[in-house]
Design a protein around this motif. Structure first.
Motif, mmCIF file in Angstrom:
data_model
loop_
_atom_site.group_PDB
_atom_site.id
_atom_site.type_symbol
_atom_site.label_atom_id
_atom_site.label_comp_id
_atom_site.label_asym_id
_atom_site.label_seq_id
_atom_site.Cartn_x
_atom_site.Cartn_y
_atom_site.Cartn_z
ATOM 1 N N VAL A 41 6.772 -2.873 -1.218
ATOM 2 C CA VAL A 41 7.387 -4.195 -1.367
ATOM 3 C C VAL A 41 7.919 -4.426 -2.777
ATOM 4 C CG1 VAL A 41 5.962 -5.220 0.427
ATOM 5 C CG2 VAL A 41 5.165 -5.274 -1.941
ATOM 6 N N ARG A 42 7.646 -3.485 -3.684
ATOM 7 C CA ARG A 42 8.162 -3.600 -5.047
ATOM 8 C C ARG A 42 8.329 -2.195 -5.615
ATOM 9 N NH1 ARG A 42 3.015 -5.271 -4.756
ATOM 10 N NH2 ARG A 42 3.781 -7.370 -4.366
ATOM 11 N N ALA A 43 9.105 -2.084 -6.674
ATOM 12 C CA ALA A 43 9.331 -0.779 -7.302
ATOM 13 C C ALA A 43 9.750 -1.020 -8.747
ATOM 14 C CB ALA A 43 10.388 0.021 -6.551
ATOM 15 N N GLY A 44 9.965 0.065 -9.475
ATOM 16 C CA GLY A 44 10.284 -0.054 -10.890
ATOM 17 C C GLY A 44 9.022 -0.140 -11.722
ATOM 18 N N GLY A 45 9.178 -0.575 -12.958
ATOM 19 C CA GLY A 45 8.021 -0.690 -13.831
ATOM 20 C C GLY A 45 7.824 0.525 -14.715
ATOM 21 N N PRO A 46 6.623 0.650 -15.325
ATOM 22 C CA PRO A 46 6.374 1.687 -16.336
ATOM 23 C C PRO A 46 6.661 3.112 -15.885
ATOM 24 C CG PRO A 46 4.592 0.082 -16.310
ATOM 25 C CD PRO A 46 5.463 -0.238 -15.140
ATOM 26 N N LEU B 213 0.810 -1.220 0.000
ATOM 27 C CA LEU B 213 0.000 0.000 0.000
ATOM 28 C C LEU B 213 0.842 1.268 0.000
ATOM 29 C CD1 LEU B 213 -2.786 -1.049 2.541
ATOM 30 C CD2 LEU B 213 -3.060 -0.687 0.079
ATOM 31 N N GLY B 214 2.086 1.183 0.486
ATOM 32 C CA GLY B 214 2.945 2.354 0.508
ATOM 33 C C GLY B 214 3.743 2.551 -0.758
ATOM 34 N N GLY B 215 3.525 1.686 -1.753
ATOM 35 C CA GLY B 215 4.225 1.818 -3.024
ATOM 36 C C GLY B 215 3.644 2.915 -3.887
ATOM 37 N N ALA B 216 4.379 3.264 -4.938
ATOM 38 C CA ALA B 216 3.962 4.366 -5.802
ATOM 39 C C ALA B 216 2.786 3.998 -6.698
ATOM 40 C CB ALA B 216 5.141 4.828 -6.662
ATOM 41 N N GLU B 217 2.634 2.726 -7.010
ATOM 42 C CA GLU B 217 1.544 2.300 -7.890
ATOM 43 C C GLU B 217 0.261 2.088 -7.099
ATOM 44 O OE1 GLU B 217 2.844 -1.159 -9.978
ATOM 45 O OE2 GLU B 217 3.939 0.021 -11.481
ATOM 46 N N ARG B 218 -0.867 2.162 -7.809
ATOM 47 C CA ARG B 218 -2.138 1.836 -7.167
ATOM 48 C C ARG B 218 -2.176 0.352 -6.830
ATOM 49 N NH1 ARG B 218 -2.569 5.690 -10.738
ATOM 50 N NH2 ARG B 218 -3.781 7.558 -10.243
#
Length: 474
Positions: free
Chosen positions: A95-100, A62-67
């Motif tokens: 818990v994850r990062a990177g992507g588009p 929930l604290g990640g940049a993506e929805r």
């Protein structure tokens, strides 16, 4: 108000002990480890006895940049319904990062990492929490995490950050007093100040767990007895408000049933000790019994306990909102344009430094980042050994050094089961292990589990996969 009582984290390894233990009012199960269509018989028996079961998520981010991922939300909702749970819980973490958003490969931490306590990160977190609340059939509670590292340039304390989150979203809080102790040792944060600043009426329940200290760093292991400082923080919390529920967590190094019962007794004693020092205990208990002590959301009564340290000038807030209102994203995100991308870039830089060996971003403690990186690699090796127990058997003493060497060069991009397959594939591609019998066993294991995969639309990918499989069969 939901009164849970005293509970314990349900794990398959201690399922029998939990069922036989007297005084267990409720249990918590890791959501990702429960299949709704095939619930463990132990959980079914507990539920039929009237024991409440709460699913506790660890992968939503929930604290990640993506929805929040829609499939993960749907899975969490499905587990809540299958277990007939009164609420579900997750973590305030990425818990994850990177992507588009960063035009880079997606990276998985395999661990709960702290979000920066900034206004940008809070805006994103609040929106993600609202999305999750809308998708879930029962109330959501979110947990403060333990951290080895601190973000530079933070704008709020932990208590302030949690207060604002609850105040803006109405989300309930799962307060982990062991994590408050961890952050005290590792980041110099005062647990009493955090409790002073928390919206106590928003607490859904409390976690208690053990850990250990090494070289001045506290490791929240969930594999050791609960230490006295953690019990003292629990007593401090109980001196302020009757906790609706308290749960003992244990994930590894499980002791005998008698020792577990002793830890639960110590937890109960700490709550009772705190309660004896609470003013107006009888009046508060009566209101709690009548359901008046805590509203369904943190709104309304939250103003009664707001501390001076988190008051912000209303004009300043209005100005900030006016500046960002016209720049909201085209998707109707509610966050100012670029806020999610800025957070995504920052989190990707941190996670890449931890798992891919890229330079440590400015402002971070390089020593602590190194400790965190080693801890992530060690946890990754441990979890892969659990989800693929054949690998340590096949590789013997070579498993751990071989996996840690692999992890230094190959960040995790999927789940742990996929990581196990990629590790085995990597070893086979470099003709490891040297022992022919072990290599043949590893090859057979990999071929049996890799299975057919959907064909890629890219000819180069199809050719590379076909070539790799042919070579690994040799």
């Amino acid at each position: 108000m939901l009164r849970l009582g005293t509970g314990i984290g349900w794990r398959p390894e201690i399922a029998d002990a939990v069922e036989d233990m007297p005084g267990i009012d409720w249990v918590e199960a890791v959501a990702e480890n429960v299949c709704p269509g095939h619930l463990p018989e132990s959980l079914l028996r507990l539920r039929e006895r009237g024991v409440t079961v709460v699913p506790h998520g660890v992968s939503l981010g929930l604290g990640g940049a993506e929805r929040p991922d829609e499939e993960r939300l749907a899975a969490l909702a499905e587990r809540a319904e299958a277990l007939r749970s009164p609420l579900v819980t997750e973590h305030i973490a990425f818990v994850r990062a990177g992507g588009p958003m960063t035009a880079s490969e997606r990276l998985e931490a395999g661990h709960l990492l702290p979000v920066p306590r900034t206004r940008d990160a809070l805006d994103v977190l609040c929106e993600n929490v609202r999305i999750a609340q809308d998708a879930l059939p029962v109330p959501l509670a979110v947990e403060n995490i333990a951290a080895l590292i601190s973000w530079p340039g933070e704008e709020m304390t932990e208590g302030q950050f949690l207060y604002e989150l609850a105040d803006r979203t109405g989300v309930r809080l799962l307060i982990d007093v062991a994590n408050l102790h961890t952050n005290h040792v590792n980041r110099g944060e005062d647990p009493a100040r955090a409790l002073d600043e928390l919206p106590l009426e928003a607490i859904a329940y409390v976690h208690v767990a053990g850990g250990f200290e090494r070289d001045g760093v506290w490791h929240d292991s969930h594999a050791h007895p609960v230490p006295r400082p953690v019990l003292d923080i629990l007593a401090d919390l109980a001196s302020r408000v009757p906790p609706p529920g308290v749960l003992l967590e244990r994930d590894e190094n499980f002791p005998e049933a008698g020792e577990l019962k002793g830890e639960l007794d110590a937890v109960r004693e700490a709550v009772a000790r705190g309660g004896r020092g609470r003013p107006d205990t009888g009046r508060f208990a009566a209101k709690a019994e009548a359901g008046e002590a805590k509203p369904d959301t943190a709104r309304g009564t939250a103003d009664a306990i707001r501390t001076d340290t988190i008051k912000r000038d209303a004009t300043e807030v209005d100005t900030e909102r006016a500046d960002t209102a016209g720049a909201a994203s085209g998707a109707g995100a509610g966050c100012a344009a670029g806020v999610r991308q800025r957070l995504a870039l920052a989190q990707t830089a941190v996670l890449s430094a931890l798992v891919a060996g890229t330079p440590v971003p400015d402002g971070f403690d390089r020593v602590r980042m190194g400790v965190q990186a080693r801890a992530l690699a060690a946890k990754r090796a441990d979890v892969v050994a659990k989800v693929a127990p054949e690998l340590p058997v096949i590789l013997g003493a070579r498993y751990r050094p071989a996996f840690l060497a692999y992890a230094q060069e190959r960040p995790m991009t999927g789940g742990y089961r996929w990581d196990a397959l990629e590790f085995a594939e990597h070893l086979l591609s470099v003709r490891e292990p040297r022992d022919a019998r072990a290599r043949r066993a590893l090859r057979d294991w990999w071929l049996e589990r890799s299975g057919p995969a959907p064909r890629s639309h890219r000819p180069a990918v199809r050719l590379a996969r076909a070539t790799r499989r042919v070579l690994l069969r040799r």
